[in-house]
Design a protein around this motif. Structure first.
Motif, mmCIF file in Angstrom:
data_model
loop_
_atom_site.group_PDB
_atom_site.id
_atom_site.type_symbol
_atom_site.label_atom_id
_atom_site.label_comp_id
_atom_site.label_asym_id
_atom_site.label_seq_id
_atom_site.Cartn_x
_atom_site.Cartn_y
_atom_site.Cartn_z
ATOM 1 N N ARG A 117 73.834 32.944 -15.662
ATOM 2 C CA ARG A 117 74.766 31.811 -15.574
ATOM 3 C C ARG A 117 74.072 30.571 -15.033
ATOM 4 N N ARG A 118 73.181 30.779 -14.069
ATOM 5 C CA ARG A 118 72.496 29.621 -13.473
ATOM 6 C C ARG A 118 71.601 28.924 -14.483
ATOM 7 N N ILE A 119 70.877 29.684 -15.282
ATOM 8 C CA ILE A 119 69.985 29.058 -16.262
ATOM 9 C C ILE A 119 70.772 28.429 -17.401
ATOM 10 N N ASN A 120 72.014 28.874 -17.592
ATOM 11 C CA ASN A 120 72.821 28.357 -18.699
ATOM 12 C C ASN A 120 73.580 27.085 -18.339
ATOM 13 N N ARG A 121 73.589 26.740 -17.049
ATOM 14 C CA ARG A 121 74.306 25.539 -16.628
ATOM 15 C C ARG A 121 73.707 24.291 -17.260
ATOM 16 N N GLY A 122 74.558 23.424 -17.746
ATOM 17 C CA GLY A 122 74.107 22.158 -18.310
ATOM 18 C C GLY A 122 73.929 22.165 -19.810
ATOM 19 N N THR A 123 73.842 23.360 -20.413
ATOM 20 C CA THR A 123 73.654 23.398 -21.862
ATOM 21 C C THR A 123 74.953 23.140 -22.621
ATOM 22 N N GLY A 124 76.081 23.342 -21.955
ATOM 23 C CA GLY A 124 77.356 23.112 -22.633
ATOM 24 C C GLY A 124 77.544 21.666 -23.054
#
Length: 222
Positions: A117-124
């Motif tokens: 979840r942490r690495i996926n933050r900001g890609t949305g």
């Protein structure tokens, strides 16, 4: 007739001559394009560092004979996984090994999910820009063409000098929409592939930690 033609049809000139609504759309799309590249650089660097740390952690785990020999990486994936396993092992030393492994597996799964979840933050935001920017540009296009038709009606003429500026401004909004959307979609897909690879590395790391823990428990089994 040439004297009636607009004097400046450069992108900057069209922006200055555009309606306030079209100008707002253009500025929003330019900001979205800038944000896309900021996210690309920031998440690309973060993902590269995270994958390098996880590969190093996996290498250390595969070389280690015991869980305590795996080392540490100062708060990286190796530290988080190993600390989680050691905590449960040390606090349940007098309990059944199978129960320890089950609880450690559950805890490692939560750590793996948190890192993902942490690495996926900001890609949305990239997905949002890729999906909405063309329609925002289309809105600016429709508004600009509508203003062109209003100008034609008020001038009571279909002279190119009356029609051309509004249509050019409208098409510029469409171009900016594509300029923001296309890189956002490409970068989002590239990051999604990189994140999927990173999640696979995390799963391999969790499995390696669980294997080391299982070997330690089997060695200590009466």
């Amino acid at each position: 007739m040439n004297a009636d033609l607009p004097h400046d049809l450069s992108p900057w000139g069209m922006f200055l001559a555009a309606d306030i609504v079209v100008q707002t759309v253009m500025l929003g799309l330019l900001f979205a394009a800038l944000l896309t590249w900021i996210v690309c650089l920031a998440k690309g660097w973060e993902l590269a560092v995270a994958r390098r740390q996880t590969r190093r952690a996996l290498t250390n785990l595969r070389r280690a004979a015991r869980l305590d020999d795996a080392g540490d990486d100062d708060g990286g994936p190796l530290h988080l996984f190993c600390a989680t396993a050691r905590h449960e092992r040390d606090h349940a030393a007098d309990l059944a090994p199978d129960g320890i492994k089950e609880r450690v597996a559950a805890s490692l799964g939560r750590v793996e999910a948190a890192l993902g979840r942490r690495i996926n933050r900001g890609t949305g935001v990239l997905a949002s820009i890729g999906a909405t920017a063309p329609f925002v540009g289309l809105f600016g296009t429709v508004w600009g063409i509508m203003n062109s038709f209003i100008g034609i009606s008020q001038a009571r003429t279909t002279n190119l000098a009356v029609v051309a500026p509004g249509i050019a401004e409208a098409l510029l909004a469409t171009a900016l929409g594509l300029f923001a959307a296309i890189p956002a979609v490409i970068i989002y897909n590239a990051l999604a592939r990189g994140i999927a690879d990173y999640r696979a590395l995390l799963a391999d790391t969790a499995t390696a930690v669980l294997n080391l823990l299982g070997r330690d428990l089997d060695r200590n089994r009466p």
